[in-house]
Design an enzyme around this catalytic site. Structure first.
Site, PDB file in Angstrom:
ATOM      1  N   GLN A   1      49.776  76.874  68.931  1.00 53.59           N
ATOM      2  CA  GLN A   1      48.526  76.829  69.764  1.00 53.59           C
ATOM      3  C   GLN A   1      48.025  75.560  70.357  1.00 53.59           C
ATOM      4  O   GLN A   1      47.233  75.654  71.073  1.00 53.59           O
ATOM      5  CB  GLN A   1      47.363  77.475  68.742  1.00 53.59           C
TER       6      GLN A   1
ATOM      7  N   ASP B   1      38.300  78.319  60.018  1.00 51.06           N
ATOM      8  CA  ASP B   1      38.487  79.764  59.955  1.00 51.06           C
ATOM      9  C   ASP B   1      37.466  80.403  58.736  1.00 51.06           C
ATOM     10  O   ASP B   1      37.025  81.366  58.775  1.00 51.06           O
ATOM     11  CB  ASP B   1      39.913  80.409  59.784  1.00 51.06           C
TER      12      ASP B   1
ATOM     13  N   ARG C   1      42.746  85.170  69.481  1.00 47.68           N
ATOM     14  CA  ARG C   1      42.930  84.716  68.084  1.00 47.68           C
ATOM     15  C   ARG C   1      41.807  83.507  68.086  1.00 47.68           C
ATOM     16  O   ARG C   1      41.087  83.298  68.943  1.00 47.68           O
ATOM     17  CB  ARG C   1      44.329  84.094  67.660  1.00 47.68           C
ATOM     18  N   GLY C   2      41.671  82.849  66.905  1.00 46.93           N
ATOM     19  CA  GLY C   2      40.455  81.933  66.761  1.00 46.93           C
ATOM     20  C   GLY C   2      39.627  82.688  65.880  1.00 46.93           C
ATOM     21  O   GLY C   2      39.107  83.842  66.509  1.00 46.93           O
TER      22      GLY C   2
ATOM     23  N   ASN D   1      41.253  75.675  57.239  1.00 51.04           N
ATOM     24  CA  ASN D   1      41.779  76.108  58.862  1.00 51.04           C
ATOM     25  C   ASN D   1      43.072  76.072  59.318  1.00 51.04           C
ATOM     26  O   ASN D   1      44.117  76.030  57.977  1.00 51.04           O
ATOM     27  CB  ASN D   1      41.162  74.824  59.649  1.00 51.04           C
ATOM     28  N   LYS D   2      43.776  76.066  60.182  1.00 50.38           N
ATOM     29  CA  LYS D   2      45.060  76.312  60.422  1.00 50.38           C
ATOM     30  C   LYS D   2      46.252  75.113  59.747  1.00 50.38           C
ATOM     31  O   LYS D   2      45.821  74.214  59.354  1.00 50.38           O
ATOM     32  CB  LYS D   2      45.544  76.022  61.981  1.00 50.38           C
TER      33      LYS D   2
HETATM   34  O1  MRU Z   1      45.722  81.617  64.004  1.00 54.10           O
HETATM   35  P1  MRU Z   1      44.690  81.356  64.714  1.00 54.10           P
HETATM   36  O2  MRU Z   1      45.355  80.789  66.192  1.00 54.10           O
HETATM   37  O3  MRU Z   1      43.780  82.240  64.858  1.00 54.10           O
HETATM   38  O4  MRU Z   1      44.100  80.033  64.218  1.00 54.10           O
HETATM   39  C1  MRU Z   1      42.867  79.550  64.587  1.00 54.10           C
HETATM   40  C2  MRU Z   1      42.543  78.277  64.173  1.00 54.10           C
HETATM   41  O5  MRU Z   1      42.821  77.861  62.735  1.00 54.10           O
HETATM   42  C3  MRU Z   1      41.302  77.601  64.599  1.00 54.10           C
HETATM   43  O6  MRU Z   1      41.326  76.178  64.340  1.00 54.10           O
HETATM   44  C4  MRU Z   1      39.912  78.326  63.876  1.00 54.10           C
HETATM   45  O7  MRU Z   1      40.039  79.575  64.091  1.00 54.10           O
HETATM   46  C5  MRU Z   1      38.652  77.591  64.561  1.00 54.10           C
HETATM   47  S1  MRU Z   1      38.449  78.237  66.060  1.00 54.10           S
HETATM   48  C6  MRU Z   1      37.284  77.735  67.055  1.00 54.10           C
END
Ligand code: MRU
Length: 367
Positions: free
Chosen positions: A203, A244, A53-54, A254-255
């Protein structure tokens, strides 16, 4: 980055096994499991179910997914089908579509007989470029941390708050938000990181804390609602998060929960920086709140938490009454006006269209 004494990337091609290997992030921090990915279906599952993920890492994984599929069938139809299958796994992070487009652009110009080899070359190139991009984000972000450190008494730590995991596990290596932290630690700047737990999937608790632990960076895990209080009491010098999808006008998706951190930072004059590779910029989107699709995930992620039981086994436990439904928007959008700066591989941009175009002038004609 290092796990014990061994250097790992979060994804790599094992030439001996001829397999793509990943760190299966579902098990961290309790178990460090490396698994191989086999076939398009498994690549799609690994992205959708968050074994990886990320934003940058899911793009890098998708690139290898196309390469693996090209070994099996290199027709136009297989290429288009693989693009669709992988693209639909997660809707918000634009790096996924970016990496798939990069792969298709190269492959569709080639005869079928050349596609399998070219696909691996291109996937490796995307992965290697991600490492260098994130290293450069760290080089530029370090300057911001250095300036704040210069205002501190000798030995006093710079307090950084981060949300979710925008660490090396979310990229191929270095991380985005964490790369400036790793660079600052290497430069001997005293640091302390407030790690938001990041419900519902935690996370921060599971991955960012593990990274900070592994690299000896002083940190505390805090509940998601603690940030505002800490900012009011002068305990946060700056916020650095990942993203993202960033719009051409500097809005940042973002998250879930990032927006509330940005509001609190704004109210308390705490600088709020977002670290991103340029592959996260969606130049076709202007208004993040209206235009970015927000992934809705399974409500079980809200009604249950995953962790280690006292007997050492890992398990998922229900925290809400039977019958209470969960709501689970996975991302939110922070408007550009709340963002102090965008830390990219080319430098730090103002979170405006003009600020981004100054760093990426080749986009001016397209804009
Ligand atoms: O749902 P996830 O764990 O994929 O979300 C990740 C995030 O929100 C990160 O902050 C984002 O992808 C930036 S990663 C360098």
């Amino acid at each position: 980055m290092k796990v014990g004494n061994t250097h790992y990337r979060s994804i790599w091609f094992d030439a001996e096994k001829a397999k793509v290997m990943i760190i299966d992030q579902r098990w961290l921090p309790h178990e460090f499991r490396v698994v191989e990915l086999d076939g398009l279906d498994e690549f799609a599952t690994a992205i959708r179910d968050m074994w990886v993920r990320g934003a940058p890492l899911i793009g890098a994984t998708a690139a290898y997914g196309i390469a693996i599929e090209m070994q099996r069938n290199a027709s136009d139809e297989a290429l288009d089908n693989a693009w669709e299958r992988l693209n639909e796994t997660r809707p918000t992070a634009v790096n996924l579509r970016w990496a798939l487009d990069e792969m298709r652009k190269v492959l569709s110009a080639l005869p079928e007989s050349e596609r399998a080899r070219a696909a691996f070359r291109k996937a490796e190139e995307i992965n290697d470029a991600d490492v260098e991009t994130n290293r450069m984000i760290g080089v530029h972000g370090l300057e911001i941390i250095k300036k704040i450190a210069a205002t501190k008494k000798s030995g006093e730590a710079v307090n950084i708050l981060t949300h979710c995991n925008a660490g090396w596990l979310a990229t191929v290596d270095w991380g985005t938000a964490t790369s400036p932290m790793y660079h600052a630690a290497a430069a001997g700047i005293p640091l302390h990181v407030w790690v938001d737990e990041t419900r519902p999937r935690n996370q921060g608790a599971q991955l960012t804390s593990w990274e900070m632990n592994s690299h000896g960076i002083p940190h505390h895990l805090i509940v998601d609602n603690a940030g505002g209080h800490l900012m009011q009491h002068g305990e946060v010098d700056l916020v650095i998060v990942g993203t993202d999808r960033t719009t051409a006008s500097g809005d940042v998706c973002n998250k879930i929960g990032t927006y509330l951190k940005a509001l609190a930072a704004h109210d308390n004059n705490v600088p709020f920086y977002v670290a991103l590779p340029s592959s996260t910029i969606d130049w076709t989107v202007d208004d993040g709140v209206r235009e970015i699709p927000i992934e809705e995930r399974d409500d079980r992620e809200v009604t249950h938490v995953f962790g280690r039981l006292e007997d050492g086994s890992v398990a998922s436990v229900q925290i809400s009454p039977d019958g209470t439904p969960g709501g689970n928007p996975a991302f939110d959008v922070t408007p550009a006006r709340l963002v102090t700066g965008l830390i990219t591989e080319r430098g730090v941009a103002e979170a405006t269209r003009e600020g981004l175009l100054e760093l990426f002038p080749e986009r001016r004609d397209a804009a």
